[in-house]
Design a protein around this motif. Structure first.
Motif, mmCIF file in Angstrom:
data_model
loop_
_atom_site.group_PDB
_atom_site.id
_atom_site.type_symbol
_atom_site.label_atom_id
_atom_site.label_comp_id
_atom_site.label_asym_id
_atom_site.label_seq_id
_atom_site.Cartn_x
_atom_site.Cartn_y
_atom_site.Cartn_z
ATOM 1 N N VAL A 186 -49.654 46.434 -3.556
ATOM 2 C CA VAL A 186 -48.305 46.257 -4.106
ATOM 3 C C VAL A 186 -47.582 45.187 -3.288
ATOM 4 C CG1 VAL A 186 -46.102 47.399 -4.571
ATOM 5 C CG2 VAL A 186 -48.234 48.630 -4.887
ATOM 6 N N GLU A 187 -46.936 44.283 -3.998
ATOM 7 C CA GLU A 187 -46.157 43.219 -3.346
ATOM 8 C C GLU A 187 -45.059 43.865 -2.499
ATOM 9 O OE1 GLU A 187 -44.636 39.691 -2.294
ATOM 10 O OE2 GLU A 187 -46.442 39.858 -3.552
ATOM 11 N N PRO A 188 -44.882 43.456 -1.229
ATOM 12 C CA PRO A 188 -43.910 44.135 -0.361
ATOM 13 C C PRO A 188 -42.491 44.129 -0.929
ATOM 14 C CG PRO A 188 -45.285 42.663 0.920
ATOM 15 C CD PRO A 188 -45.652 42.440 -0.496
ATOM 16 N N VAL A 189 -42.086 43.004 -1.521
ATOM 17 C CA VAL A 189 -40.703 42.942 -1.986
ATOM 18 C C VAL A 189 -40.503 43.816 -3.237
ATOM 19 C CG1 VAL A 189 -40.911 40.869 -3.460
ATOM 20 C CG2 VAL A 189 -38.783 41.325 -2.261
ATOM 21 N N VAL A 190 -41.555 43.931 -4.039
ATOM 22 C CA VAL A 190 -41.496 44.824 -5.213
ATOM 23 C C VAL A 190 -41.416 46.269 -4.741
ATOM 24 C CG1 VAL A 190 -42.771 45.636 -7.238
ATOM 25 C CG2 VAL A 190 -42.721 43.209 -6.695
ATOM 26 N N ASP A 191 -42.238 46.581 -3.734
ATOM 27 C CA ASP A 191 -42.218 47.927 -3.162
ATOM 28 C C ASP A 191 -40.819 48.247 -2.623
ATOM 29 O OD1 ASP A 191 -43.742 50.309 -2.271
ATOM 30 O OD2 ASP A 191 -43.119 49.594 -0.283
ATOM 31 N N PHE A 192 -40.204 47.237 -2.008
ATOM 32 C CA PHE A 192 -38.875 47.449 -1.422
ATOM 33 C C PHE A 192 -37.811 47.627 -2.518
ATOM 34 C CE2 PHE A 192 -34.880 45.259 -0.230
ATOM 35 C CZ PHE A 192 -34.424 46.174 0.692
ATOM 36 N N LEU A 193 -37.854 46.771 -3.520
ATOM 37 C CA LEU A 193 -36.780 46.781 -4.531
ATOM 38 C C LEU A 193 -36.880 47.953 -5.511
ATOM 39 C CD1 LEU A 193 -36.377 43.008 -5.452
ATOM 40 C CD2 LEU A 193 -34.625 44.517 -4.527
ATOM 41 N N PHE A 194 -38.122 48.361 -5.796
ATOM 42 C CA PHE A 194 -38.271 49.326 -6.887
ATOM 43 C C PHE A 194 -38.763 50.710 -6.432
ATOM 44 C CE2 PHE A 194 -38.758 45.088 -8.672
ATOM 45 C CZ PHE A 194 -37.756 45.102 -9.620
ATOM 46 N N ASP A 195 -39.520 50.766 -5.331
ATOM 47 C CA ASP A 195 -40.113 52.058 -4.960
ATOM 48 C C ASP A 195 -39.516 52.631 -3.677
ATOM 49 O OD1 ASP A 195 -41.831 51.907 -7.145
ATOM 50 O OD2 ASP A 195 -43.214 50.630 -6.037
ATOM 51 N N ASN A 196 -39.787 51.943 -2.605
ATOM 52 C CA ASN A 196 -39.432 52.507 -1.305
ATOM 53 C C ASN A 196 -37.927 52.401 -1.034
ATOM 54 O OD1 ASN A 196 -39.238 53.024 1.502
ATOM 55 N ND2 ASN A 196 -41.419 52.587 1.736
ATOM 56 N N ARG A 197 -37.367 51.237 -1.335
ATOM 57 C CA ARG A 197 -35.923 50.958 -1.155
ATOM 58 C C ARG A 197 -35.477 51.150 0.296
ATOM 59 N NH1 ARG A 197 -32.525 50.939 -5.966
ATOM 60 N NH2 ARG A 197 -33.890 50.709 -7.745
ATOM 61 N N ARG A 198 -36.395 51.010 1.224
ATOM 62 C CA ARG A 198 -36.053 51.114 2.639
ATOM 63 C C ARG A 198 -36.669 49.916 3.357
ATOM 64 N NH1 ARG A 198 -38.652 55.271 5.127
ATOM 65 N NH2 ARG A 198 -36.979 56.025 6.421
#
Lengths: 408, 743
Positions: B452-464
């Motif tokens: 998973v692309e890190p920024v996608v993970d940040f914006l949509f999943d993890n948000r941390r």
């Protein structure tokens, strides 16, 4: 040793370092860890490898100083009986000024014996200047002379991966006398050509005319009633009160040791013969008789009849040291020797072989010394005279006593 | 080995400790709970059943269950090969649990120790946490002690068994000249072995070859904590935890119009580098640094950094005085946009004419420079700046589709992206969106999902995430709707020093933010990172927070010194030692090898003539002798100290013998040489009576013993006649071999 001294101690020989079995197996694991660590370039594995490899270095170098400065003094009995336990005393001293010897194994080096069959003792720790006395019980199964040359100290401290050992020169000698069994007949009657019985031998004891002569170690077949319990408890070894009967007799024990050098059967027969002779001598001496010894070989041994406790070790030592593997005729050797008339007495001839030479020797002894009885190994008569193992005692008694073969 | 003996209990505890790092990697604490339960239950079982192990069928069933568990974990849970090693460690841990129940013989104990060692090896392969170091420390102390005790007892047991088999009796220690004490001496041996092993292991660790890896196992450490720096040439988004590194970077003092700026609330964005190209979780810049000729208007004024006809008034500019620490980089920091610089101590200044970042070719340690930045976007200088710094580069970042869709959707909410005049409003909207409570600021965001692309993970999943995630998200959102934006790294904040009036900036103040180009105002600074999260956390001075920071520090040091130790680190270490050694030699040359340096030290300086060299060697010899003597003196002192701190019984024993009564010890030694050893349980009087009765020569021994009693306990002195008699006796005992042996 002085501060700058370069003097080398010749009494101590460094035997070096060798891997233990566990260390060898572990080494394979360590090498695998090392290869994996280098291949994966993982520092924690490299660290782990460092610790494992370091353990070998530490194990190989730690404690050498103290090990090299251990000194030992061995105290062995002058002679011991084959098959009977005896005590060897080791006085070990750590002469180093500051190093402590830890987990040291003392191993006596018996030539021709496997390491598992030699006396060993474990020293948990020995501080600088400290001495420790170790008593090791041991049993020698075979008769003969055991030259003791050295004592080995080894230690696997602290990780048991490698063994470092030093050998200390400690020359000594151990004479193992033949195993002593039990006479099934009265030795005084065995020495006569006439037949005797067990009841005759026990008759004297029941009359109560025995005299206390000393204390000796318990041997198989001794009466339990004779055990000196107080002394046994104090010494940790079973001892019995030895008594002698007031018998004023003189006997000869002659041994024909002719045997083939490489024959296993004859070697065993020789040992049995020696044991039988030792049993006879001990029994006769215990009854207060004077016993002399004639033994063929090179040279011919003639120990004139003597009695008492002090004489027994001399005879036993001679029995312990005699070797077979020769064909020297006993009869011829006897004929060459002058025999004083005061030495004339009954004689028991113990022989390995039942042949014409033995009969000739018996006849010669009869002519020279007196009535001679012949006891030959591996014959039915032998087992009726001497019991070298405890199991046969009752059977023999049921058979009604021993009957040896008499010379004509 | 007796169950529930100290050996047994320590073995169980050590095995449980060695399981810890392997269990920690995957967070399988429930398995660790099972292990603790098994250890406790096994103790209970072995104590109740008189040391009998579990029935064989239970053991077999448990092993079968463990194998089933392994198969389920390997083939049913994960699909990554590296995880199999973790699964294997779980299986080994279960085997150890089973073995706890039949730990009766020395062989069982040895097997558990081997299992424990295997777990440690696997931990070394998969773990990177300082827990491993703590467990090693435990092994080195308690473990070494246990191992030594275990082997000693096993050796003793084996020898006693063998001798019992051979002769029917165990070897007996009859007497010892001094009582055996296990405690302090044993501890010393354990300590000495552990230190020796530690030093050897570290030497091997440092000198082992590195960089030879072929990749069968590859690097398996994923979660090594890193220290984010505002100096690096790349910015990478990964799942590593960020460590707050307290290493100082520089000190800075702000002033404007001659008035110093102070206070906790002031915080400037001190830029170091900019990045405008993003590709698969990695930012890279395209710096176009060119040498900047310093053309000062006059010697007393700073040099301009942009082309301008006349120097602006200094009182309108923000003055920043920097004192750089040893940072190992040529980066020069400044608040955007820097316009003047006073860099007397900086050589080889280079500048990117587009983003106005600066570098110096040669920066000495603790270099100092002063830079002036423009504070207003009005005036001719600002207008020229806007012209010069217009974005000229192509946007070639790889922006994930989901990010594009989100940005388009949000942009339409905040304005029209096609209208350049609304770019600032849209950027403000993006900033507000990321500043919202939907996103959480954290330094430990946890692992990324695979693929998973890190920024996608940040914006949509993890948000941390930390500042780099926030800034990356905003720059990509801006770029995806056609707004010129770049990521800027540098330092923000710092600790204000009231006394010095400066801000102390450390590595932990590293920050990433955004610069967006607007048509009317040029490049504007945006910070999408939630301000509350970071500042609130930094102000947390509770005990728990301090403890956590200490643990972070420990973890960081473990990572940098041990886990990430490489060829370069070793070279640095060697260079440090070399530098230290070089202090001995004046004619030190950097290019000399280590061996040559030692040779120089022994040979002496080249300028010496022969007699000077001989004197030098004599001096060297004297030095060595002095060192040896020093050690000797220290050794003697240690003997005194040892005597002082020795335990009471030993001291009393030593003090008890009066000097006048030492003749008795001499007598005992001489008698022992003749075979008359005094057993410890026999009193001197009994010993003397026994010997005098048995040996005619030793009849006088009874008198001497009485004298000994008088001197030792009666505090009397021997008369001269008695001394004479005693001396004669001792002389005879020593010189006459037969004396004392006759009965």
């Amino acid at each position: 040793m002085g501060f700058f001294s370069l003097r080398r101690n010749r009494e101590v020989r460094n035997e070096g370092v060798r891997l233990t079995w566990g260390g060898s197996v572990f080494l394979i694991g360590v090498l695998l860890i090392g290869l994996t660590a280098v291949d994966a370039d993982i520092n924690l594995l490299l660290l782990m490898f460092g610790f494992c490899a370091g353990a070998y270095i530490v194990n190989a170098t730690y404690g050498w100083r103290a090990l090299r400065h251990l000194r030992v003094r061995r105290v062995v009995p002058e002679s011991v009986i084959a098959g009977q336990s005896f005590q060897i005393r080791y006085i070990v001293t750590n002469q180093h000024r500051w190093a402590i010897a830890r987990s040291v194994v003392l191993e006596d080096i018996f030539p021709g014996r496997h390491r598992d069959e030699t006396p060993q003792a474990f020293i948990r720790s020995l501080r600088p200047g400290e001495s420790i006395t170790l008593n090791v019980q041991f049993i020698c199964r075979e008769r003969g002379r055991i030259p003791l040359q050295a004592v080995r100290f080894f230690s696997r401290f602290p990780f048991n991966l490698v063994t470092k050992s030093v050998r200390l020169v400690a020359e000594d000698e151990l004479i193992v006398c033949p195993a002593v069994g039990r006479m099934l007949i009265d030795p005084t009657s065995a020495a006569r050509s006439t037949e005797s019985s067990v009841t005759a031998s026990t008759a004297g004891r029941s009359r109560g005319d025995e005299e206390y002569s000393g204390i000796r170690e318990y041997r198989h077949g001794d009466s339990v009633r004779k055990i000196y319990w107080r002394r046994s408890a104090r010494t940790g070894q079973l001892v019995i009160r030895e008594t002698t009967q007031s018998v004023n007799k003189q006997f000869w024990c002659a041994i024909d040791t002719r045997s083939k050098r490489r024959s296993q059967a004859e070697a065993e027969a020789l040992e049995k013969t020696m044991s039988a002779a030792a049993t006879f001598i001990c029994s006769a001496l215990e009854q207060g008789a004077s016993v002399g010894l004639i033994c063929n070989g090179d040279p011919l041994v003639i120990l004139p009849p003597g009695s008492g406790r002090a004489y027994r070790p001399r005879l036993m030592r001679e029995l312990g040291l005699r070797e077979g593997g020769h064909e020297d005729s006993l009869a011829q050797q006897i004929r060459r020797h002058p025999w004083p008339t005061r030495w004339q007495a009954s004689c028991v001839l113990f022989s390995v072989r039942d042949d014409a030479e033995t009969r000739d020797a018996a006849a010669c002894l009869k002519r020279t010394l007196g009535p001679t009885r012949c006891v030959i190994a591996n014959t039915p008569g032998f087992d009726q005279v001497v019991s070298l193992s405890g199991e046969k005692k009752n059977n023999v008694r049921r058979n009604g006593g021993g009957k040896g073969r008499s010379a004509a | 080995m007796r169950p529930l003996s100290p050996l047994h209990i320590v073995l169980l505890l050590l095995t449980l400790a060695n399981m810890l790092p392997a269990m920690e990697v995957e967070g399988t604490w429930w398995l660790y709970g099972i292990a603790i339960g098994c250890a406790a239950l096994s103790c209970l079982w072995l104590s109740r059943s008189d040391g009998r192990p579990l029935p064989q069928w239970v053991i077999h069933l448990s092993v079968f269950a463990s194998v089933a568990f392994l198969c389920w974990e390997m083939f049913g849970q994960h699909d990554e090969p590296t995880v199999h090693i973790v699964d294997l460690s779980h299986f080994i841990a279960l085997l150890a649990c089973i073995k706890f129940f039949e730990c009766v013989t020395y062989r069982d104990a040895g097997l558990i120790a081997i299992i424990s060692f295997l777990l440690m090896s696997i931990s070394a392969l998969i773990s990177a946490s300082p827990m491993f170091g703590l467990v090693i420390a435990l092994d080195l102390t308690i473990g070494v002690g246990w191992l030594m005790s275990f082997h000693a007892e096993r050796d003793q047991y084996q020898i006693e068994t063998r001798m019992l088999k051979l002769s029917g009796s165990e070897p007996v220690v009859v007497s010892s000249s001094t009582p055996s004490r296990k405690g302090p001496a044993y501890s010393r041996a354990v300590g000495a072995s552990a230190i020796y092993l530690l030093i050897t292991a570290l030497v091997i660790f440092v000198f082992l070859p590195r960089g030879l890896y072929g990749g069968i196992f590859g690097r398996m450490h994923g979660l090594v904590p890193v220290s984010v720096t505002g100096l690096s040439d790349v910015v990478e988004l990964n799942d590593s935890a960020v460590f707050e590194d307290p290493t100082p970077v520089f000190k800075v003092r702000f002033s404007k119009g001659g008035i110093p700026i102070s206070g906790e609330d002031y915080s400037a964005y001190l830029r170091s580098r900019t990045f405008d190209r993003y590709y698969q979780g990695r930012w890279s810049g395209t710096p176009m640094l060119v040498p900047r000729a310093i053309a000062q208007f006059d010697p007393d004024t700073p040099a301009p950094l942009i082309d301008m006809p006349a120097a602006p008034a200094l009182n309108t500019l923000l003055k920043q005085e920097f004192w750089l620490d040893s940072i190992g980089s040529g980066v020069l920091f400044a608040v955007y946009p820097p316009v003047l610089i006073d860099a007397k101590y900086v050589k080889g200044l280079r500048q990117d004419r587009n983003d106005f970042t600066m570098e110096a070719a040669g920066i000495r340690e603790a270099a100092q420079y002063t830079v002036y930045s423009l504070q207003s976007d009005a005036g001719p200088v600002a207008a020229r700046l806007r012209r010069e710094s217009a974005p000229r580069r192509e946007f070639n970042s790889e922006i994930p589709l989901r990010v594009r869709e989100l940005a388009s959707e949000l942009a339409l909410r905040f304005g029209d992206p096609s209208d350049a005049a609304q770019h600032e409003a849209i950027a403000r909207g993006f900033e507000r969106y990321l500043n919202s409570t939907d996103f959480e600021y954290t330094l430990r965001r946890g692992p990324l999902r695979k693929g998973v692309e890190p920024v996608v993970d940040f914006l949509f999943d993890n948000r941390r995430g930390h500042c780099e995630f926030f800034a990356t998200a905003m720059v990509l959102m801006c770029q995806s709707v056609g707004i010129r934006a770049r990521l800027v790294s540098g330092y923000h904040g710092g600790e204000f020093n009231d006394a010095g009036g400066f801000f102390r900036v450390r590595q932990k103040d590293a920050h990433a933010w955004v610069e967006v180009y607007t048509q009317g105002r040029g490049w504007l600074t945006f910070d999408p990172t939630p301000a509350g999260g970071e500042s609130a956390r930094r102000r947390d001075e509770s005990l728990w927070a301090q403890a956590r920071r200490s643990m972070d520090f420990l973890q960081f040091k473990w990572s940098t010194w041990v886990v990430s130790f490489d060829q370069e680190s070793r070279d640095d270490l060697a260079a440090g030692v070399k530098k230290w050694l070089a202090k001995f030699s004046e004619d030190f040359d950097e290019r000399r090898t280590f061996g040559e340096l030692i040779k120089t030290f022994i040979y002496g300086p080249d300028v010496f003539v022969w007699w000077q060299r001989v004197l030098y060697w004599l001096l060297l010899l004297l030095f060595v002798v002095l060192v040896v003597l020093l050690f000797r003196v220290l050794w003697i002192l240690s003997l005194y100290v040892r005597e002082l701190v020795a335990d009471r019984s030993e001291t009393q024993e030593r003090i008890a013998r009066r000097p006048e009564a030492r003749f008795y010890d001499r007598l005992l030694l001489l008698l022992a040489a003749k075979g008359h050893v005094k057993p410890p349980h026999v009193t001197p009087r009994e010993f003397a009576l026994k010997l005098s009765a048995a040996h005619e020569d030793l009849r006088a021994l009874s008198d001497f013993t009485e004298w000994f009693y008088e001197v030792q306990y009666g505090q009397r002195d021997l008369s001269e006649s008695r001394w004479q008699r005693l001396r004669q006796f001792i002389t005879r005992l020593r010189e006459d071999a037969a004396f004392g042996s006759r009965t």
